[in-house]
Scaffold this motif. Structure first.
Motif: not given
Length: 190
Positions: A37-45
């Motif tokens: 789980p990566s908030p940074e990556f999920s927000r980027f997507l």
């Protein structure tokens, strides 16, 4: 502030046999689960896929809110990569009584129109149907559902119908007419 009428369609599959898979696109396209789980990556997507179609509901989320969502049992993010570059994603969320929602699905604009969307939707829907196999304590899937709206891409509804989803509800509501946020301010023309 002005408002616009937005039509929201809810669609579902009630058996794994409802899924009508699309052919895999040519080239090196892979779909991989984002297991950490990566908030940074999920927000980027989220921002990259939804920026030109006015996805705004999660833009104000804090890091902690992203982390809380991603840490929930039965929440999965599956990412399509074209030659190693993220092209789009599908986010699944286990709900009560064996229901799985495709919460978000889409492609980054540069990857649209290349037959990746049908493949990603097919793959993500299949993972919704077998989600309980990866999550002890989650009930086996009995229904997969999603919603799309008149703000989404012009081919979204057709893709859902061609993958075997059936319409079960339609609503029309006025929403604030917000500027297209882009993955960062000003990325796309309003």
């Amino acid at each position: 502030m002005t408002s616009i009428a937005v039509t929201t369609w809810s669609l579902e599959q009630t058996a794994p046999t409802d899924l009508l898979p699309a052919a895999a696109p040519e080239g090196d396209v892979r779909v991989v689960r984002s297991e950490v789980p990566s908030p940074e990556f999920s927000r980027f997507l989220y921002a990259s896929v939804g920026g030109d179609i006015r996805w705004t509901d999660r833009l104000g989320w804090t890091y902690a809110q992203w982390q809380e969502q991603l840490d929930r049992p039965g929440v999965e993010t599956w990412v399509a990569y074209d030659r190693g570059t993220p092209a789009g994603y599908v986010e699944l969320e286990s709900q009560d009584d064996g229901v799985v929602e495709i919460v978000y699905f889409g492609l980054i604009p540069a990857f649209r129109g290349r037959r990746i969307g049908g493949h990603l939707l097919s793959y993500g829907t299949a993972r919704a149907w077998d989600l309980a196999e990866r999550w002890p304590g989650v009930k086996p899937t009995t229904r997969v559902w999603l919603h799309t709206c008149s703000k989404d891409g012009e081919h979204a509804m057709d893709n859902y119908l061609r993958r075997g989803f059936k319409l079960f509800d339609t609503k029309v509501e006025d929403e604030p007419d917000v500027a297209t946020p882009g993955p960062w301010p000003g990325a796309y023309p309003a």
